[in-house]
Motif scaffolding. Structure first.
Motif, mmCIF file in Angstrom:
data_model
loop_
_atom_site.group_PDB
_atom_site.id
_atom_site.type_symbol
_atom_site.label_atom_id
_atom_site.label_comp_id
_atom_site.label_asym_id
_atom_site.label_seq_id
_atom_site.Cartn_x
_atom_site.Cartn_y
_atom_site.Cartn_z
ATOM 1 N N GLY A 1 40.597 23.625 32.776
ATOM 2 C CA GLY A 1 41.145 24.845 33.368
ATOM 3 C C GLY A 1 42.548 24.700 33.923
ATOM 4 N N LEU B 1 44.490 26.324 29.569
ATOM 5 C CA LEU B 1 44.190 27.753 29.465
ATOM 6 C C LEU B 1 45.103 28.417 28.439
ATOM 7 C CD1 LEU B 1 43.771 28.385 33.288
ATOM 8 C CD2 LEU B 1 41.986 28.840 31.590
ATOM 9 N N ALA C 1 36.817 32.894 30.533
ATOM 10 C CA ALA C 1 37.241 31.498 30.416
ATOM 11 C C ALA C 1 36.180 30.587 31.016
ATOM 12 C CB ALA C 1 38.571 31.293 31.129
ATOM 13 N N ALA D 1 43.309 30.850 35.905
ATOM 14 C CA ALA D 1 42.712 31.619 34.817
ATOM 15 C C ALA D 1 43.236 33.051 34.816
ATOM 16 C CB ALA D 1 41.187 31.607 34.940
ATOM 17 N N ALA E 1 42.889 35.768 31.733
ATOM 18 C CA ALA E 1 41.433 35.825 31.571
ATOM 19 C C ALA E 1 40.869 37.049 32.284
ATOM 20 C CB ALA E 1 40.784 34.556 32.111
ATOM 21 N N VAL F 1 36.110 34.339 34.811
ATOM 22 C CA VAL F 1 36.108 32.879 34.752
ATOM 23 C C VAL F 1 34.743 32.354 35.174
ATOM 24 C CG1 VAL F 1 37.056 32.635 37.097
ATOM 25 C CG2 VAL F 1 37.284 30.756 35.462
#
Length: 287
Positions: free
Chosen positions: A211, A216, A226, A244, A249, A252
């Protein structure tokens, strides 16, 4: 000559014969284990005992009936269990050895018409009234990191009363997730300051390693959920959520390390994280 006499009253309690009780604890493999706490309650409080058993312990008590309890912790950090080994009418009439075997515990099962999950505190209790009328009520409280409570079966007591009870706080699951090609229940929980999910959403699930911003970006998590791996070296989950979010994203999911629990304490008030944020037990998220 005058003499003054003073009298003193002396009270004595006559005890019965004393005996040594050796308590031996086993683990789930049948090897010497640890009972984190044991209790012996009898007809007379003077002989009550409390302690722990690091394999073996000895106590000296007055002859008579006892409520014996031994608490065992086992399972994994993701699936903690507690087992109460109990004998509500242990008759101590001589020096004796008692083996506390948690493998004999049977699960306490709570059945509901719809899926539920435990929240807040689990508690379980023993209630005992001895033949001489003495009443003992003894309980244990555990956080929801404990998924399963087990207790050893007992025959009816011959004198007095005995009751075992447990209290659970069950709610509808906060997260109801389905992942393609993954069967069985998933241990997924909202982080404390996550916004609550709003209805059902269908998102692609993208693995993004640890991460980091670079991972990412390489994974391409924009508009996706994610999935990232937490580690003992990277414990700031709010920063992982921020990274994220910055990568675009929509959601997460953080896989917690194997030695961590996936339990969380979601709160409905206070500042919110920018996107729905969840943690996943290691054995579910690493599959």
């Amino acid at each position: 000559m005058r003499m003054a006499w003073r009298c003193a009253r002396v009270g004595l309690t006559r005890k019965g014969p004393l005996h040594t009780v050796t308590l031996r604890a086993l683990d789930m493999a049948g090897q010497p284990g640890v009972a984190t706490v044991f209790t012996l309650f009898g007809e007379h409080s003077e002989s009550d005992q409390i302690g722990w058993i690091p394999g073996e312990a000895q106590v000296q008590v007055e002859e008579g009936p006892y409520l014996l309890g031994g608490l065992f912790q086992h399972g994994t950090p993701q699936h903690e269990q507690r087992t109460l080994v109990t004998d509500p009418e242990l008759m101590v009439t001589r020096d004796m050895t008692v083996v506390l075997d948690p493998r004999k515990g049977t699960p306490v099962r709570i059945e509901t018409p719809k899926p539920t999950e435990q929240r807040a505190v689990i508690s379980f209790y023993e209630h005992r009234i001895f033949g001489n009328g003495r009443q003992v009520d003894h309980g244990t409280m555990e956080f929801s990191t404990v998924e399963q409570v087990n207790v050893t079966p007992t025959p009816p007591v011959r004198e007095g009363e005995f009751e075992f009870a447990s209290r659970w706080q069950l709610v509808a699951p906060m997260v109801d997730a389905k992942v393609s090609n993954v069967s069985g229940p998933l241990d997924i929980n909202l982080l404390r300051q996550s916004p609550a999910p709003d209805g059902r959403r269908k998102l692609p699930l993208v693995w993004a390693g640890d991460g980091t911003p670079a991972e990412l970006s390489r994974a391409g998590v924009r508009g996706a959920a994610a999935l990232v791996a937490g580690s003992p070296d990277r414990t700031d989950e709010s920063q992982m959520v921020a990274d994220a979010t910055a990568a675009g994203a929509a959601m997460v999911l953080i896989v917690r390390p194997a030695e961590w629990s996936a339990w969380t304490d979601w709160a409905p008030d206070g500042d919110r994280l920018p996107i729905p944020s969840m943690v996943v037990a290691y054995d579910g998220g690493s599959g």
